[in-house]
Design a protein around this motif. Sequence first.
Motif, PDB file in Angstrom:
ATOM      1  N   ARG A   1       0.804  -1.222   0.000  1.00 49.00           N
ATOM      2  CA  ARG A   1       0.000   0.000   0.000  1.00 49.00           C
ATOM      3  C   ARG A   1       0.839   1.276   0.000  1.00 49.00           C
ATOM      4  O   ARG A   1       0.462   2.262  -0.611  1.00 49.00           O
ATOM      5  CB  ARG A   1      -0.944  -0.008   1.218  1.00 49.00           C
ATOM      6  N   THR A   2       1.982   1.283   0.678  1.00 55.70           N
ATOM      7  CA  THR A   2       2.776   2.506   0.770  1.00 55.70           C
ATOM      8  C   THR A   2       3.745   2.613  -0.403  1.00 55.70           C
ATOM      9  O   THR A   2       4.350   1.627  -0.827  1.00 55.70           O
ATOM     10  CB  THR A   2       3.584   2.525   2.084  1.00 55.70           C
ATOM     11  N   SER A   3       3.878   3.823  -0.943  1.00 51.93           N
ATOM     12  CA  SER A   3       4.786   4.039  -2.068  1.00 51.93           C
ATOM     13  C   SER A   3       6.237   3.825  -1.649  1.00 51.93           C
ATOM     14  O   SER A   3       7.063   3.342  -2.432  1.00 51.93           O
ATOM     15  CB  SER A   3       4.604   5.453  -2.630  1.00 51.93           C
ATOM     16  N   GLU A   4       6.565   4.191  -0.399  1.00 56.24           N
ATOM     17  CA  GLU A   4       7.927   4.001   0.097  1.00 56.24           C
ATOM     18  C   GLU A   4       8.269   2.516   0.172  1.00 56.24           C
ATOM     19  O   GLU A   4       9.377   2.090  -0.190  1.00 56.24           O
ATOM     20  CB  GLU A   4       8.096   4.635   1.484  1.00 56.24           C
ATOM     21  N   GLY A   5       7.320   1.710   0.627  1.00 59.06           N
ATOM     22  CA  GLY A   5       7.536   0.266   0.706  1.00 59.06           C
ATOM     23  C   GLY A   5       7.748  -0.335  -0.674  1.00 59.06           C
ATOM     24  O   GLY A   5       8.625  -1.174  -0.868  1.00 59.06           O
TER      25      GLY A   5
ATOM     26  N   SER B   1      10.169  -2.990   5.461  1.00 54.54           N
ATOM     27  CA  SER B   1       9.010  -2.275   4.941  1.00 54.54           C
ATOM     28  C   SER B   1       8.057  -3.210   4.233  1.00 54.54           C
ATOM     29  O   SER B   1       6.854  -3.060   4.304  1.00 54.54           O
ATOM     30  CB  SER B   1       9.469  -1.163   3.983  1.00 54.54           C
TER      31      SER B   1
ATOM     32  N   ALA C   1       4.302  -3.951   5.418  1.00 53.18           N
ATOM     33  CA  ALA C   1       3.225  -3.693   4.503  1.00 53.18           C
ATOM     34  C   ALA C   1       2.316  -4.909   4.386  1.00 53.18           C
ATOM     35  O   ALA C   1       1.170  -4.778   4.038  1.00 53.18           O
ATOM     36  CB  ALA C   1       3.769  -3.350   3.124  1.00 53.18           C
TER      37      ALA C   1
END
Length: 301
Positions: A228-232, A297, A301
């Motif tokens: 879900r997270t762009s950083e992950g 990460s 996630a």
Amino acid sequence: MTNVSLVTTFILTGLPHAAELDSLLFGIFLVIYILTVVGNLLILLVITVDSHLHTPMYYFLTNLSFIDMWFSTVTVPKMLMTLVSPGGRAISLHSCVAQLYSFHFLGSTECFLYTVMSCDRYLAISYPLRYASMMSGRACALLATATWLSGSLHSAVQTTLTFCLPYCGPSQIQHYFCDAPPILKLACADTSTNEMVIFVNIGVVASGCFLLIALSYVSIVCSILKIRTSEGRHRAFQTCASHCIVVLCFFVPCVFIYLRPGSKDAVDGIVAVFYTVLTPLPEPCGVHPEEQGSEESSVDA
């Protein structure tokens, strides 16, 4: 055959190049070799002393760094000798056998290890909650041991098939190290069966490992897209991208040399530089501290 004297010493022709480039090539390959050895030693040291890096990914990376350090050592020092001294081109039969065995032992072990590492990344990203139990210390040790034993068996087959034939001259190997294809050309007996078995042996190992790696990374990409997270997603892609680049740099030259019909000595020698000299080098440069963060990460996630 009783009156035929068998070869006890081979002569390596070295890399195809102009004679005036000897000093330049010697300096370039010496620097690359030193960086490879020092870089991989530093990786081993850092992972050993930092308890935060005692994870499956870094456990396999220590095996890979150890292999790369010796994989380069098997071929590069002899290549450097061929560049600085005409006498450095000579290699005894027993040394040639040892070099061929060591080369294929470390190379095939690295091939199996890349496959294990890709599966490890797949489990870490796709099954984060069960990853710790699936990749326990015992499981990692068993997988690593299996890669070394498989590499040893694979190399034993290659070496036996190559040197079970008589060699009675000529003795000039069109390469900068002892490898099966150029050595078989010197045999004074029919090599068709040997070449076919070696071709199938390498073909099964290389194609099987590459197929498993490709399937792992296709599954990894599908799993990353679900984060879900762009950083992950970014960190997971960054980790896998560095692994993919190294895998391609290793497999593509191998397939080109061993699994294509026909063989051109000059071309094979140049292409072999990629996986014997250059591929062991990216490991010190291609692994970043934030990769540990990418693992965490993806798990979170």
